[in-house]
Motif scaffolding. Structure first.
Motif: not given
Length: 173
Positions: A1-10, A22-30, A44-49
């Protein structure tokens, strides 16, 4: 669960603080719960969303349609990043196929190998194609040979015409 989005996002423009984490956690949740399962992702409490998505006030963002739009955008970015990694900076593949260089001919028509030494290669001989051969053989010829054959055919057509005109002139005299 250690994923971090590295792209530049709007920016998300939600009614809550929303960033790359939050974007990274959303993708992990998906990934874990499936696309569109926003309630499961929220629980899902691990996602903190849980306090960020699907607020009780239906006017506040992000609701399901906002999450879907954001997820589509983020997945599109991930796909583009993956395609960039598979290709080089100028669009060529990173792992090009290795090919042997073609033997080069010098001005005398002799074949030279990659080291510049003369070699005899039967497949590069200057044999002429008979007119009775199949079309398949013509398709296998190199463009240079096709051009040479076309030139020879043109010359052969002109020769009989020239002799006919010459014979007509002789008859007139």
């Amino acid at each position: 669960k250690n994923f971090c989005l590295k792209s530049r996002v709007k920016a998300a423009h939600f009614d809550v603080d929303w960033g790359v984490e939050e974007d990274s956690h959303l993708l992990l949740g998906i990934y874990e719960h499936g696309y569109g399962n926003w309630e499961l992702i929220k629980m899902d409490t691990d996602l903190k969303l849980s306090d960020k998505i699907l607020p009780a006030d239906m006017v506040k963002k992000p609701q399901a349609k906002h999450l879907q739009t954001r997820a589509d955008y983020l997945l599109k970015l991930l796909k583009k990043d993956l395609e960039k990694k598979e290709t080089g900076p100028l669009g060529e593949e990173i792992k090009p196929k290795k090919r042997r260089p073609r033997p080069k001919k010098d001005n005398a028509g002799k074949v030279k190998d990659e080291h510049g030494n003369n070699s005899s290669a039967a497949h590069l001989s200057d044999t002429h194609v008979d007119e009775g051969e199949d079309k398949e053989d013509e398709e296998e010829q190199s463009p240079a040979k096709k051009k040479q054959k076309k030139k020879e055919n043109k010359e052969n057509k002109e020769k009989p015409v020239a002799t006919k005109e010459g014979s007509k002139e002789k008859k007139k005299r």
